[in-house]
Design a protein around this motif. Structure first.
Motif, PDB file in Angstrom:
ATOM      1  N   UNK A  74     -11.056  16.657  17.591  1.00  0.00           N
ATOM      2  CA  UNK A  74     -12.129  16.034  16.823  1.00  0.00           C
ATOM      3  C   UNK A  74     -11.730  15.854  15.357  1.00  0.00           C
ATOM      4  N   UNK A  75     -12.325  14.847  14.728  1.00  0.00           N
ATOM      5  CA  UNK A  75     -12.130  14.622  13.305  1.00  0.00           C
ATOM      6  C   UNK A  75     -12.977  15.619  12.512  1.00  0.00           C
ATOM      7  N   UNK A  76     -12.508  15.958  11.300  1.00  0.00           N
ATOM      8  CA  UNK A  76     -13.213  16.930  10.472  1.00  0.00           C
ATOM      9  C   UNK A  76     -13.394  16.388   9.062  1.00  0.00           C
ATOM     10  N   UNK A  77     -14.448  16.848   8.413  1.00  0.00           N
ATOM     11  CA  UNK A  77     -14.677  16.519   7.008  1.00  0.00           C
ATOM     12  C   UNK A  77     -14.241  17.715   6.171  1.00  0.00           C
ATOM     13  N   UNK A  78     -13.202  17.534   5.366  1.00  0.00           N
ATOM     14  CA  UNK A  78     -12.641  18.616   4.546  1.00  0.00           C
ATOM     15  C   UNK A  78     -12.618  18.166   3.096  1.00  0.00           C
ATOM     16  N   UNK A  79     -13.407  18.855   2.256  1.00  0.00           N
ATOM     17  CA  UNK A  79     -13.472  18.522   0.823  1.00  0.00           C
ATOM     18  C   UNK A  79     -13.786  17.045   0.595  1.00  0.00           C
ATOM     19  N   UNK A  80     -14.704  16.537   1.412  1.00  0.00           N
ATOM     20  CA  UNK A  80     -15.154  15.162   1.221  1.00  0.00           C
ATOM     21  C   UNK A  80     -14.260  14.096   1.810  1.00  0.00           C
ATOM     22  N   UNK A  81     -13.230  14.496   2.557  1.00  0.00           N
ATOM     23  CA  UNK A  81     -12.319  13.523   3.158  1.00  0.00           C
ATOM     24  C   UNK A  81     -12.214  13.771   4.663  1.00  0.00           C
ATOM     25  N   UNK A  82     -12.001  12.695   5.411  1.00  0.00           N
ATOM     26  CA  UNK A  82     -11.850  12.802   6.858  1.00  0.00           C
ATOM     27  C   UNK A  82     -10.425  13.225   7.195  1.00  0.00           C
ATOM     28  N   UNK A  83     -10.327  14.190   8.094  1.00  0.00           N
ATOM     29  CA  UNK A  83      -9.029  14.627   8.599  1.00  0.00           C
ATOM     30  C   UNK A  83      -9.009  14.346  10.095  1.00  0.00           C
ATOM     31  N   UNK A 275     -20.415  11.373   3.260  1.00  0.00           N
ATOM     32  CA  UNK A 275     -21.338  12.501   3.386  1.00  0.00           C
ATOM     33  C   UNK A 275     -21.062  13.346   4.628  1.00  0.00           C
ATOM     34  N   UNK A 276     -20.788  12.672   5.739  1.00  0.00           N
ATOM     35  CA  UNK A 276     -20.568  13.432   6.973  1.00  0.00           C
ATOM     36  C   UNK A 276     -19.830  12.557   7.985  1.00  0.00           C
ATOM     37  N   UNK A 277     -19.272  13.225   8.975  1.00  0.00           N
ATOM     38  CA  UNK A 277     -18.674  12.560  10.130  1.00  0.00           C
ATOM     39  C   UNK A 277     -19.529  12.901  11.338  1.00  0.00           C
ATOM     40  N   UNK A 278     -19.969  11.884  12.055  1.00  0.00           N
ATOM     41  CA  UNK A 278     -20.867  12.108  13.187  1.00  0.00           C
ATOM     42  C   UNK A 278     -20.127  12.806  14.332  1.00  0.00           C
ATOM     43  N   UNK A 279     -20.828  13.725  14.985  1.00  0.00           N
ATOM     44  CA  UNK A 279     -20.319  14.340  16.208  1.00  0.00           C
ATOM     45  C   UNK A 279     -20.839  13.517  17.381  1.00  0.00           C
ATOM     46  N   UNK A 280     -19.941  12.855  18.083  1.00  0.00           N
ATOM     47  CA  UNK A 280     -20.333  11.857  19.068  1.00  0.00           C
ATOM     48  C   UNK A 280     -20.036  12.319  20.488  1.00  0.00           C
ATOM     49  N   UNK A 281     -20.715  11.673  21.428  1.00  0.00           N
ATOM     50  CA  UNK A 281     -20.500  11.941  22.846  1.00  0.00           C
ATOM     51  C   UNK A 281     -19.087  11.546  23.267  1.00  0.00           C
ATOM     52  N   UNK A 282     -18.608  10.420  22.777  1.00  0.00           N
ATOM     53  CA  UNK A 282     -17.276   9.922  23.104  1.00  0.00           C
ATOM     54  C   UNK A 282     -16.605   9.335  21.881  1.00  0.00           C
ATOM     55  N   UNK A 287     -13.376   7.804  13.628  1.00  0.00           N
ATOM     56  CA  UNK A 287     -14.271   8.396  12.638  1.00  0.00           C
ATOM     57  C   UNK A 287     -15.506   7.512  12.489  1.00  0.00           C
ATOM     58  N   UNK A 288     -16.678   8.112  12.633  1.00  0.00           N
ATOM     59  CA  UNK A 288     -17.940   7.419  12.379  1.00  0.00           C
ATOM     60  C   UNK A 288     -18.620   8.153  11.241  1.00  0.00           C
ATOM     61  N   UNK A 289     -18.773   7.496  10.098  1.00  0.00           N
ATOM     62  CA  UNK A 289     -19.205   8.187   8.893  1.00  0.00           C
ATOM     63  C   UNK A 289     -20.543   7.739   8.357  1.00  0.00           C
ATOM     64  N   UNK A 290     -21.133   8.621   7.531  1.00  0.00           N
ATOM     65  CA  UNK A 290     -22.319   8.304   6.738  1.00  0.00           C
ATOM     66  C   UNK A 290     -21.900   8.339   5.274  1.00  0.00           C
ATOM     67  N   UNK A 291     -22.298   7.311   4.520  1.00  0.00           N
ATOM     68  CA  UNK A 291     -21.815   7.168   3.151  1.00  0.00           C
ATOM     69  C   UNK A 291     -22.967   6.987   2.174  1.00  0.00           C
TER      70      UNK A 291
END
Length: 643
Positions: A74-83, A275-282, A287-291
Motif C-alpha cells: 500500500x501507498x503511505x503518506x509520510x511527512x506530507x508526501x506519498x510513498x 492531506x491524505x491518501x485514500x485506503x481503497x478496496x482495490x 495513489x488517490x489523494x485529497x488536497x
C-alpha cells in the motif's frame, strides 16, 4: 520472451489492420509533410507494431509478475508526501527506460509521434498486468498531451506550416519534464459535496491586482494526486441569479497548478497540501489523494468560464482510456478463469468441459472481443476528429483539398466518437465487473482466497463503473443524445427504421439480416420511449397557444422534466444501443475479413435474446415506479410550529 500481444490473436488482428493504421498515420504525420517523420503508411505501421510488441513484452515480464506485490504494498503518506511501494517504483523505472511516456508527443517536443490508438492498446495490455499501473501511466504522457491540446485550443501554440512542426507551445517546459519521466500530472474535479454535479463545485480562483490567479478550496478522490502538475476546475465568476450565464457550469474555469517545487538543497516546497491518501478496496498501486489549496498560484487556461469545455477534452479521452482499461482487466480475468478451469478436474474431466463453465468462458471471450471492437472504433473516431480539427486551427497548413476533406469528414467522426464513447465506458466497465465476478466463481472456494488473484481482479474492477463518469451518467448521456437526435431529425429516424426492416428480410448475407433485425429492435425501443415522452409533452401544451406548439414540441425540451420514463430505462436503452453498435462494427469486419464471421456469430447469439428481453422490459414496465415518484413529489411537507 512472454508477450501480452503475441498471445492475443484479437489484439493482433487490430495491429495488423493496415487500413486502420494508414488513416491514423496520415493525420498524425500531417499528411506526410514532416521532414523527420515517416514517408508512407507502411513504414509507420511497422513502427506502431514494434511499439505494441514492446508494450506486450514489458507488461508480461515486468508488470504481470509483480501484480500481487503491487496489491500488497500500500501507498503511505509520510511527512506530507506519498510513498509508493517498491514494485510500482520498479515498474515505472522500466517504463521510463523504455521512453513510453513520450509515445504520442510530437517529435519536436521530444516525442515519438505515435497515434493515440497505440497508446490505448498499450494501456489495455498494462491493465491486463495491473490496472493501477495503467491508471498511473495515463497521467504521464496523457497529461503532457492534454497540455499541448489546451495550448492549441487557446491559441498559444505556434506552428511552422511549411515544415509541419511546432515552433513553440505554452507548456513546453512542463511537457519536457513529464516526457522525461521526472513528473506527471492529474485532473482535479471532485469536491466533498460535488461529485457528478459539477455545477455545485465551490473551489474558487481569484485574481489579484497584478492579474495573477490563486486557487483556494478542497479536491478529493484525485487519482495520481501526488503529481506535480494539476489541472484544476475552479469557480471564477459570481452569478447574480440562477439564470445568469455564469451560474452553474458557466462560472467554472480551468487552471494549471504546480503543487510543489524541488529546491536545489534537496528539500521540497509545497504550494498545495496533500492531506491524505485514500485506503481503497482495490487499485492499491494507484495513489488517490485529497488536497487542500490555500491561495495556490495558478495559471488560467483559455478564457474565464470555459472550464467545463476544457474539462470535456480530458474526459472524452479518459473515458476511452477506461474502456481499454476495463478490457485489459477482463482479459486477465478470462485467462485466469480459463487456465484454472482447464486444470481443475471434477467428475472425471476438467471443469472447462462442464457445460455451464464452457458457456461462461465462451461468453467471456465473446464479450471481450465485442468490447475491443467498440473500443478501437471509439478511439479511432475520437483521434481522427481531434487531429483533423488541427488542420483548421493552423493557417497555411492544409491545402484546399485537405480543407474540403476536413469540412466533409470531421462532423461524421465527431458524431461517431460522441455516440460510441459513452457506450464503451458504460458496457466495458460493467462487463469488467461481471467477468471478474465469474472468474472468482469459476475458481470456487479458492477464488475467495488470495492464492490465485481472482479476488484482487474483482476488487480492482468494482471502481470502473464509478470513476470518469458513473455508468448511470453515461446512460443518461446516451439516452439524451439518442432521443433529442430523433426529435431534431425525425425523417432520418423514419428512414433508418425503414431501411433496417428492409435489410432484415432482403439482405443476401444471413448475418446482415440478423444485424438488421437487431437494429429494428433497437429502433423500436427508441420509438416507444419517444412516443411516450411526446405524449407526456402534449399534456403540457394546454396553456400554450396553438401557434407556438411546433416550437414547444421541437425546441423546448428539458431532459430533466420531460424524459422521466426514458431516464428510468436509460441503462436498458444503453445496453441495447451498445449491442447494436458492436454488431454493426463486427459486420463490417466480417465483410472485409471472413475469419471474423465467427466473432459476429457469437456476438449475435448472445445479443439477440438479450435485446429482445430488454425491449420487453422497456415497453412493459416503469409506470408503477413513476407514479410513486409523482405521488411523493406532490405531497407538501408538513409545516413546523416555527413556520
Amino acid at each position: 520472451m512472454a508477450s501480452y500481444l503475441s498471445d492475443n490473436d484479437d489484439l493482433q488482428y487490430y495491429m495488423g489492420d493496415s487500413a486502420l493504421w494508414a488513416a491514423l498515420a496520415e493525420v498524425t504525420e500531417y499528411g506526410w509533410r514532416t521532414e523527420d517523420g515517416f514517408k508512407d503508411a507502411a513504414e509507420a505501421h511497422v513502427f506502431y507494431r514494434e511499439v505494441a510488441q514492446l508494450f506486450g513484452e514489458l507488461v508480461a515480464n515486468e508488470i504481470g509478475p509483480r501484480a500481487a506485490d503491487i496489491d500488497r504494498q500500500d501507498n503511505r503518506l509520510v511527512n506530507g508526501e506519498a510513498v509508493t511501494g517498491t514494485a510500482m517504483r520498479a515498474i515505472f523505472d522500466a517504463i521510463k527506460a523504455a521512453e513510453l511516456h513520450k509515445l504520442c508527443l510530437p517529435r519536436e517536443l521530444g516525442g515519438l509521434n505515435a497515434p493515440l490508438l497505440v497508446y490505448f492498446l498499450g494501456g489495455e495490455m498494462i491493465a491486463r498486468g495491473d490496472v493501477s499501473c495503467m491508471t498511473h501511466f495515463s497521467f504521464h504522457g496523457g497529461m503532457a498531451m492534454a497540455m499541448l491540446a489546451y495550448s492549441v485550443h487557446e491559441g498559444s501554440t505556434e506552428l511552422d506550416a511549411a515544415g509541419a512542426k511546432i515552433k513553440s507551445t505554452r507548456f513546453a517546459a512542463e511537457i519536457a519534464e513529464i516526457v522525461s519521466g521526472e513528473a506527471w500530472g492529474c485532473m482535479d474535479i471532485t469536491e466533498p459535496n460535488a461529485g457528478s454535479d459539477m455545477g455545485a463545485l465551490i473551489t474558487r480562483a481569484e485574481q489579484d491586482e497584478k492579474g495573477d490567479w490563486f486557487v483556494t478550496g478542497q479536491k478529493i478522490f484525485i487519482t495520481s494526486g501526488h503529481g506535480k502538475y494539476h489541472f484544476v476546475i475552479a469557480r471564477t465568476e459570481k452569478e447574480a441569479n440562477a439564470d445568469d450565464p455564469f451560474a452553474g457550469l458557466g462560472g467554472l474555469s480551468m487552471f494549471l497548478v504546480k503543487t510543489y517545487e524541488d529546491l536545489p538543497d534537496g528539500t521540497r516546497q509545497r504550494f498545495v497540501t496533500l492531506e491524505r491518501i485514500e485506503e481503497k478496496l482495490g487499485h492499491h498501486g494507484s495513489v488517490t489523494g485529497a488536497l487542500s489549496f490555500e491561495r495556490a498560484p495558478a495559471r488560467l487556461i483559455g478564457k474565464r468560464g470555459e472550464g467545463f469545455k476544457y474539462m470535456l477534452t480530458l474526459m472524452n479521452n479518459a473515458r476511452v482510456g477506461v474502456g481499454f482499461e476495463s478490457i485489459g482487466l477482463a482479459e486477465a480475468a478470462y485467462r485466469m478463469a480459463k487456465a484454472y478451469a482447464e486444470e481443475r478436474r471434477t467428475m472425471g474431466k476438467p471443469i472447462a468441459q462442464h457445460e455451464m463453465i464452457a458457456d461462461y468462458l465462451d461468453e467471456m471471450r465473446t464479450d471481450i472481443q465485442g468490447l475491443r471492437a467498440l473500443a478501437v472504433a471509439s478511439a479511432f473516431h475520437e483521434e481522427l476528429s481531434q487531429k483533423l480539427a488541427l488542420f483548421g486551427r493552423f493557417k497555411g497548413l492544409a491545402t484546399e483539398k485537405e480543407t474540403e476533406r476536413v469540412r466533409r469528414e470531421l462532423p461524421a467522426h465527431r458524431a461517431l466518437a460522441r455516440r460510441l464513447t459513452p457506450l464503451l465506458k458504460y458496457l466495458a466497465a460493467e462487463k469488467a465487473v461481471e467477468i471478474a465476478r465469474r472468474n472468482m466463481q469459476i475458481h470456487g472456494g479458492v477464488g475467495y482466497t488470495k492464492e490465485y488473484g481472482a479476488e484482487k481482479l474483482l476488487r480492482d474492477a468494482l471502481v470502473l463503473p464509478v470513476y470518469e463518469g458513473t455508468s448511470q451518467i453515461q446512460s443518461l448521456m446516451v439516452m439524451k443524445d439518442t432521443l433529442l437526435g430523433i426529435i431534431k431529425r425525425p425523417q432520418a429516424f423514419a428512414l433508418r427504421m425503414g431501411q433496417a426492416r428492409w435489410r432484415s428480410v432482403s439482405a443476401r448475407d444471413p448475418l446482415e439480416r440478423r444485424v438488421a433485425r437487431l437494429q429494428s429492435t433497437s429502433l423500436s425501443a427508441q420509438q416507444f420511449l419517444l412516443t411516450r415522452t411526446a405524449a407526456g409533452k402534449l399534456k403540457t401544451l394546454a396553456d400554450v397557444p396553438v401557434a407556438e406548439w411546433r416550437d414547444a414540441m421541437t425546441k423546448h425540451w428539458d431532459p430533466k422534466r420531460d424524459f422521466a420514463l426514458a431516464m428510468l430505462h436509460a441503462e436498458r436503452l444503453t445496453q441495447i444501443l451498445a449491442d447494436e453498435a458492436i454488431a454493426e462494427l463486427l459486420l463490417v469486419q466480417a465483410k472485409a475479413h471472413p475469419e471474423r464471421h465467427d466473432v459476429l456469430e457469437r456476438w449475435l447469439e448472445r445479443a439477440e435474446p438479450r435485446c429482445r428481453g430488454l425491449h420487453d422490459v422497456i415497453t412493459t414496465t416503469g409506470d408503477r415506479v413513476l407514479a410513486r415518484l409523482a405521488a411523493a413529489a406532490s405531497v407538501k411537507p408538513i409545516a413546523t410550529a416555527a413556520e
